[in-house]
Design a protein around this motif. Structure first.
Motif, PDB file in Angstrom:
ATOM      1  N   GLU A   1      60.992  11.731  28.474  1.00  0.00           N
ATOM      2  CA  GLU A   1      60.502  10.373  28.218  1.00  0.00           C
ATOM      3  C   GLU A   1      59.046  10.408  27.757  1.00  0.00           C
ATOM      4  OE1 GLU A   1      63.906   7.892  29.354  1.00  0.00           O
ATOM      5  OE2 GLU A   1      62.020   7.490  28.353  1.00  0.00           O
ATOM      6  N   LEU A   2      58.231  11.220  28.434  1.00  0.00           N
ATOM      7  CA  LEU A   2      56.809  11.284  28.073  1.00  0.00           C
ATOM      8  C   LEU A   2      56.607  11.907  26.698  1.00  0.00           C
ATOM      9  CD1 LEU A   2      55.119  12.304  31.452  1.00  0.00           C
ATOM     10  CD2 LEU A   2      55.077  10.082  30.319  1.00  0.00           C
ATOM     11  N   LEU A   3      57.378  12.952  26.402  1.00  0.00           N
ATOM     12  CA  LEU A   3      57.259  13.582  25.087  1.00  0.00           C
ATOM     13  C   LEU A   3      57.670  12.615  23.971  1.00  0.00           C
ATOM     14  CD1 LEU A   3      58.603  17.170  25.811  1.00  0.00           C
ATOM     15  CD2 LEU A   3      56.262  16.523  25.253  1.00  0.00           C
ATOM     16  N   SER A   4      58.688  11.817  24.247  1.00  0.00           N
ATOM     17  CA  SER A   4      59.108  10.824  23.274  1.00  0.00           C
ATOM     18  C   SER A   4      57.991   9.811  23.027  1.00  0.00           C
ATOM     19  CB  SER A   4      60.374  10.114  23.763  1.00  0.00           C
ATOM     20  OG  SER A   4      60.789   9.123  22.848  1.00  0.00           O
ATOM     21  N   LEU A   5      57.310   9.401  24.111  1.00  0.00           N
ATOM     22  CA  LEU A   5      56.205   8.449  23.975  1.00  0.00           C
ATOM     23  C   LEU A   5      55.042   9.072  23.197  1.00  0.00           C
ATOM     24  CD1 LEU A   5      55.086   5.654  24.686  1.00  0.00           C
ATOM     25  CD2 LEU A   5      54.178   6.652  26.800  1.00  0.00           C
ATOM     26  N   VAL A   6      54.748  10.340  23.479  1.00  0.00           N
ATOM     27  CA  VAL A   6      53.676  11.027  22.747  1.00  0.00           C
ATOM     28  C   VAL A   6      53.983  11.039  21.254  1.00  0.00           C
ATOM     29  CG1 VAL A   6      52.606  13.281  22.331  1.00  0.00           C
ATOM     30  CG2 VAL A   6      52.870  12.445  24.668  1.00  0.00           C
ATOM     31  N   ARG A   7      55.233  11.347  20.904  1.00  0.00           N
ATOM     32  CA  ARG A   7      55.595  11.388  19.486  1.00  0.00           C
ATOM     33  C   ARG A   7      55.441  10.012  18.831  1.00  0.00           C
ATOM     34  NH1 ARG A   7      59.333  15.379  21.220  1.00  0.00           N
ATOM     35  NH2 ARG A   7      60.966  13.867  21.607  1.00  0.00           N
ATOM     36  N   GLU A   8      55.816   8.961  19.570  1.00  0.00           N
ATOM     37  CA  GLU A   8      55.626   7.617  19.032  1.00  0.00           C
ATOM     38  C   GLU A   8      54.146   7.323  18.812  1.00  0.00           C
ATOM     39  OE1 GLU A   8      59.077   5.382  21.582  1.00  0.00           O
ATOM     40  OE2 GLU A   8      57.597   4.138  20.533  1.00  0.00           O
ATOM     41  N   PHE A   9      53.319   7.711  19.780  1.00  0.00           N
ATOM     42  CA  PHE A   9      51.888   7.417  19.698  1.00  0.00           C
ATOM     43  C   PHE A   9      51.183   8.252  18.650  1.00  0.00           C
ATOM     44  CE2 PHE A   9      51.024   5.407  24.137  1.00  0.00           C
ATOM     45  CZ  PHE A   9      51.860   4.359  23.793  1.00  0.00           C
ATOM     46  N   GLU A  10      51.763   9.389  18.290  1.00  0.00           N
ATOM     47  CA  GLU A  10      51.184  10.221  17.235  1.00  0.00           C
ATOM     48  C   GLU A  10      51.573   9.744  15.845  1.00  0.00           C
ATOM     49  OE1 GLU A  10      50.728  14.599  19.404  1.00  0.00           O
ATOM     50  OE2 GLU A  10      52.566  14.123  18.317  1.00  0.00           O
ATOM     51  N   ASP A  11      52.546   8.847  15.764  1.00  0.00           N
ATOM     52  CA  ASP A  11      53.019   8.332  14.486  1.00  0.00           C
ATOM     53  C   ASP A  11      52.404   6.956  14.254  1.00  0.00           C
ATOM     54  OD1 ASP A  11      56.342   7.715  13.027  1.00  0.00           O
ATOM     55  OD2 ASP A  11      54.324   7.796  12.167  1.00  0.00           O
ATOM     56  N   ARG A  12      51.172   6.922  13.767  1.00  0.00           N
ATOM     57  CA  ARG A  12      50.420   5.694  13.506  1.00  0.00           C
ATOM     58  C   ARG A  12      50.286   4.844  14.757  1.00  0.00           C
ATOM     59  NH1 ARG A  12      47.840   7.721  10.066  1.00  0.00           N
ATOM     60  NH2 ARG A  12      46.894   5.680   9.786  1.00  0.00           N
TER      61      ARG A  12
END
Length: 307
Positions: free
Chosen positions: A91-102
């Motif tokens: 879940e956290l890795l998914s959130l990190v990826r979202e936050f790294e995409d603009r």
């Protein structure tokens, strides 16, 4: 210009903020500081600081509704035992990826490196191969779908003796190896549903065959769950406006047989079932656009049938 890696911002800004939020949420749910420390992999002193508000958090990350939703989801799962450390990390890795995409991490990166502003930087999301990203997302969705099955009251009664499974095909899938599912299948132990392992590609021939047949007719349908054929479940489907499709239980050329039945119907049905045969247990397939959609549809039918 100074070189700042996005991963530095994840470590220095994102993690302290999320850990502080998660520590407070877990404490609110009745966990002791020792239990919170064990979940977060930090000392009790650190947990005391988190809970006491003595840790600096980053407003841009803290106040983003996606952060709050993710933290609440993890806190609920860890507190009631429906989520393990692997799932929480996913879940956290998914959130990190979202936050790294603009998102917030990207914004913080541009503040640290002003030369990145206005150049359409996509280093974080461009770095991974598109096919690998699709595979990771499919695996994540199958993990979430398996959690839906394991936490749905009454689901154990609808798990066949041979076990259930949930699968999702990659876009343009052609073979069993292109479908992610749970190795060893999902099985019932008493009133519990157990998920023995994290999903892998090529882990389920039967669910994969059904998903591939569905994709041959409607590429938008990439997820499926198999459950026991049960009149109460089929009745619940009809009550929900679904017309279950019956098909032959013969396993020879199963993909072709299903594909023919779907084409005869003119669509992929939400539910397809067979009544079994000699040595073949009656099984129903519940389809959805993705694995989570199929699992949630199956859960809704089980709850209605079990009610």
């Amino acid at each position: 210009m100074s070189l700042v890696m996005p991963s530095e911002l994840v470590v220095d800004r994102f993690l302290p903020t999320v850990r502080a939020m998660l520590a407070r949420r877990l404490a609110e749910r009745g966990l002791t500081q020792e239990e919170v420390a064990a979940h977060l992999g930090v000392t009790q002193a650190a947990v005391s600081n988190y809970v006491g508000g003595d840790t600096t958090t980053v407003a841009r990350i803290r106040d983003d509704p996606r952060t709050g939703a993710t933290v609440d989801r993890i806190a609920d799962g860890l507190a009631d035992g429906t989520m393990d450390g692997y799932a929480a990390l996913a879940e956290l890795l998914s959130l990190v990826r979202e936050f790294e995409d603009r998102g917030p991490i990207c914004e913080l990166h541009e503040e640290e490196m002003p030369a990145l502003r206005g150049v359409g930087c996509d280093l974080c999301v461009r770095g991974a191969d598109a096919e690998l990203r699709a595979e990771r997302r499919a695996l994540e969705r199958v993990r979430r779908a398996a959690r839906v099955l394991s936490t749905t009251p009454g689901m154990a009664r609808f798990v066949p003796n041979v076990g259930s499974n949930v699968g999702e095909a990659l876009p343009d899938a052609t073979a069993v190896a292109d479908v992610a599912a749970v190795p060893g299948r999902v099985y019932a132990v008493g009133e519990r549903v157990e998920v023995p392992a994290n999903p892998e590609f090529g882990a389920s021939k039967h669910v994969a065959t059904a998903v591939l047949a569905a994709g041959d007719v409607d590429p938008a349908v990439r997820g499926a769950v198999n459950v026991a054929t049960d009149d109460a479940l089929l009745s619940a489907a009809r009550d929900a406006g679904v017309d279950p499709l019956e098909f032959d239980a013969d396993y020879e050329d199963r993909r072709e047989r299903l594909r023919e039945r779907f084409r005869e119907r003119g669509e992929v049905p939400a539910v397809a079932f067979h009544r079994g045969a000699f040595g073949v247990e009656p099984v129903s397939y519940v389809f959805g656009e993705m694995a989570v959609d199929a699992a949630e549809r199956a859960a809704a039918l089980v709850e209605a049938a079990d009610g």
